[in-house]
Structure formats: C-alpha cells, structure tokens
Design a protein around this motif. Structure first.
Motif, PDB file in Angstrom:
ATOM      1  N   GLU A  12       0.846  -1.183   0.000  1.00 45.75           N
ATOM      2  CA  GLU A  12       0.000   0.000   0.000  1.00 45.75           C
ATOM      3  C   GLU A  12       0.887   1.240   0.000  1.00 45.75           C
ATOM      4  O   GLU A  12       2.018   1.209   0.515  1.00 45.75           O
ATOM      5  CB  GLU A  12      -0.894   0.016   1.247  1.00 45.75           C
ATOM      6  N   PRO A  13       0.421   2.336  -0.567  1.00 45.02           N
ATOM      7  CA  PRO A  13       1.207   3.570  -0.542  1.00 45.02           C
ATOM      8  C   PRO A  13       1.565   3.969   0.893  1.00 45.02           C
ATOM      9  O   PRO A  13       0.726   3.846   1.797  1.00 45.02           O
ATOM     10  CB  PRO A  13       0.273   4.599  -1.183  1.00 45.02           C
ATOM     11  N   THR A  30       6.236   7.703  -5.754  1.00 41.85           N
ATOM     12  CA  THR A  30       5.408   6.604  -5.255  1.00 41.85           C
ATOM     13  C   THR A  30       6.267   5.687  -4.405  1.00 41.85           C
ATOM     14  O   THR A  30       7.223   5.077  -4.900  1.00 41.85           O
ATOM     15  CB  THR A  30       4.791   5.801  -6.411  1.00 41.85           C
ATOM     16  N   THR A  60       5.977   2.485  -1.627  1.00 41.74           N
ATOM     17  CA  THR A  60       5.033   1.453  -1.201  1.00 41.74           C
ATOM     18  C   THR A  60       5.547   0.740   0.030  1.00 41.74           C
ATOM     19  O   THR A  60       6.747   0.452   0.140  1.00 41.74           O
ATOM     20  CB  THR A  60       4.807   0.431  -2.335  1.00 41.74           C
TER      21      THR A  60
END
Length: 303
Positions: free
Chosen positions: A273-274, A288, A290
């Motif tokens: 998930e981010p 981005t 994660t």
C-alpha cells in the motif's frame, strides 16, 4: 509498534542497563553478551543503536549515532583504558550512523563515491530538516541542541576493503560489504563469538530500499538479496545478530525471513500500500513509495 509511548520499550528490560555519567539525558547504554556494549538513542524516532566491541587489546565502535548530542565523552567513559586503541567503523553513510564521526580522528567505511563525498563535504541541514521536527522527539529537544543547525560535518575517512580483519586481540572482526539498503552498506562479523553486526539490513521494523539520490544513496533490491546470501556463506558459525534499530539482538532466522520477503517484493508477489505517513519518508523519496507488510517487519520500496 507506536512511536510516542511514554513507557520504555519492553525489549530494553531484557538487558543489563549501565549507569553512566555522560549520557546527557539522551543516550542509554546496555551490556550485551560477548563483551559488547550497546549505546542507543531511544528519544528519537530513529531509535538507532551503536555498538562497542571489546577484545583483549583493543576496542571497536560500530557507528557514532545521530550527532544530536556529543557521544565522545560517553564513549571515553565506557572504554576506559581501551579508548586510545578505539577504531570507528560505519555500516553506511546515513546521518543516524555518522552524526558524531567528526568527533573522532578517523572512521572506516566502504570505499564508494557516496562515502567519500559525505566524508569530504558532510551533509547540510536541508536534506535532514525533517529529522528535527518536534514529532521525531519523544520529549523536548535535549539541552544545547539547535534543530535549525543540525547537519553532518565532514570527517576523516579511511576506506575499508571487503574481508578486512580488525584484530582486537583474541577477537577478529571481519568487514563484509553488503550493498542493498545503500551502495556503501557493510556488516561486521565477529568470528570469536559468531555475532553479526547487521546495520540497517536485518532487523524487525521498517526496512528501507527506496533511496534514489546522491545524499542518502541508492538502494537495490537485487543487491540486497545477494548480500544476504553472501552473509550466509561467509558467516558459517553465526549464532546471533546485533542490529542497528529497535531491539538490539535478533535470531539468525531473520535473514531467511527478510530475504524471502525481498524476493516477494522483487517478483511482484507481495501486496503493498502507498506509504501514508510522511514522518516515515526521507529526502527526495520517489513520488510513489510502497509499504509491504510482513510478520514483524515491513519493506519500504520505490518503483
């Protein structure tokens, strides 16, 4: 594990705490098996650990902490007559391991462009500014600390080759290059007692492989996996792992757990998930980032 809890971490109770005169209300010290003393900074979110390793004739210290308070008087107190023989080694060039390097004449580390540049130029305040936010401190800033001036100062650097042996007298400690977390990461292996000092690559907590800049270095997940394999081959008598964040000691089984998790992330077999909490991000992180959750630890990765 939550960060701001007023009670001490439970794992500290497993170890013998050492009463010291020069802790400055910031450092805590614990005696570990194998003639090792851990110096920790539990009042900052990094919760970084440094280690003093004693042989019959000499002492070695892995890392110098964040540099928020001067560690040198404490090290002199703990070393006693060994202080004049003390050698300093960095597991890698991140700020939480090199902060007091400038307090000592010379520091050994991997011979990389990242390490040489930091030793020569230091790291200015801007890339480290987030580490001085009030949220990062369990209580108030320690006396004498000016957050707006926090930086890493230049220091004397001595390149160390893979396989170099630090002879402490009846105790050989081997320098093993282990890129992955950063290109300059290294571990120390104590052949006498089978202790691996694993730095930032083997521990239970958030493990970072997302760095992609010239200040904090460059992570590589494949290098990380290969380094873990290298350690398993080179450290046949491994009995325990001493780590640079959170609880001081972990079991050798952690190597396989983390390696399997890294492979799952590399191969796209892990769900992530981010990363939502900006307090756990770093300077120039990729757009981005994660977080992949595993049993007892997580992996923070970029693309």
């Amino acid at each position: 594990m939550k960060w701001k809890t007023p009670e001490p971490r439970e794992y500290y109770s497993k170890y013998e705490k050492i009463d010291v005169r020069n802790g400055k209300g910031w450092y805590e010290c614990y005696r570990l098996p194998g003639e090792v003393i851990a110096i920790c900074e539990p009042q900052h979110l990094q919760e970084v650990n440094c280690f003093l390793i004693f042989g019959e004739d000499k002492a070695l210290m892995l890392d110098t902490g964040m540099g928020i308070c001067d560690i040198q008087p404490l090290v002199r107190e703990l070393c006693g007559e060994y202080y004049d023989t003390l050698q300093i080694v960095n597991c890698h060039a991140h700020f939480d391991h090199t902060g007091c390097n400038h307090r000592f004449a010379k520091v050994f580390g991997s011979d990389t462009e990242l390490t040489r540049r930091q030793a020569e130029c230091g790291v200015p305040h801007e890339p480290l500014a987030s580490q001085t936010d009030a949220y990062m401190f369990l209580f108030d800033y320690p006396e004498g600390f000016a957050p707006e001036e926090y930086c890493i100062r230049p220091y004397g650097f001595e390149p160390c080759e893979d396989g170099h042996i630090f002879d402490l007298g009846g105790r050989n400690v081997e320098f093993i290059t282990t890129p992955g977390h950063t290109e300059d990461h290294a571990m120390l292996y104590d052949h006498r007692d089978g202790i691996l000092f694993a730095g930032d690559m083997i521990y239970f907590g958030a493990i970072y492989v997302q760095f992609e800049n010239d200040v904090l270095g460059h992570s590589n997940i494949q290098d990380y996996i290969e380094s873990l394999e290298k350690v398993k081959e080179r450290c046949a008598g491994l009995r325990s792992i001493y780590v640079s964040h959170n609880d001081f000691i972990t079991d050798p089984s952690a190597i396989d757990l983390i390696e399997d998790a890294m492979k799952a992330v590399r191969d796209g077999k892990a769900a992530g998930e981010p990363l939502q909490d900006e307090n756990f991000g770093y300077y120039m992180d990729p757009p981005t980032v994660t977080q992949y959750l595993f049993d007892g630890f997580s992996i923070i990765a970029g693309k």
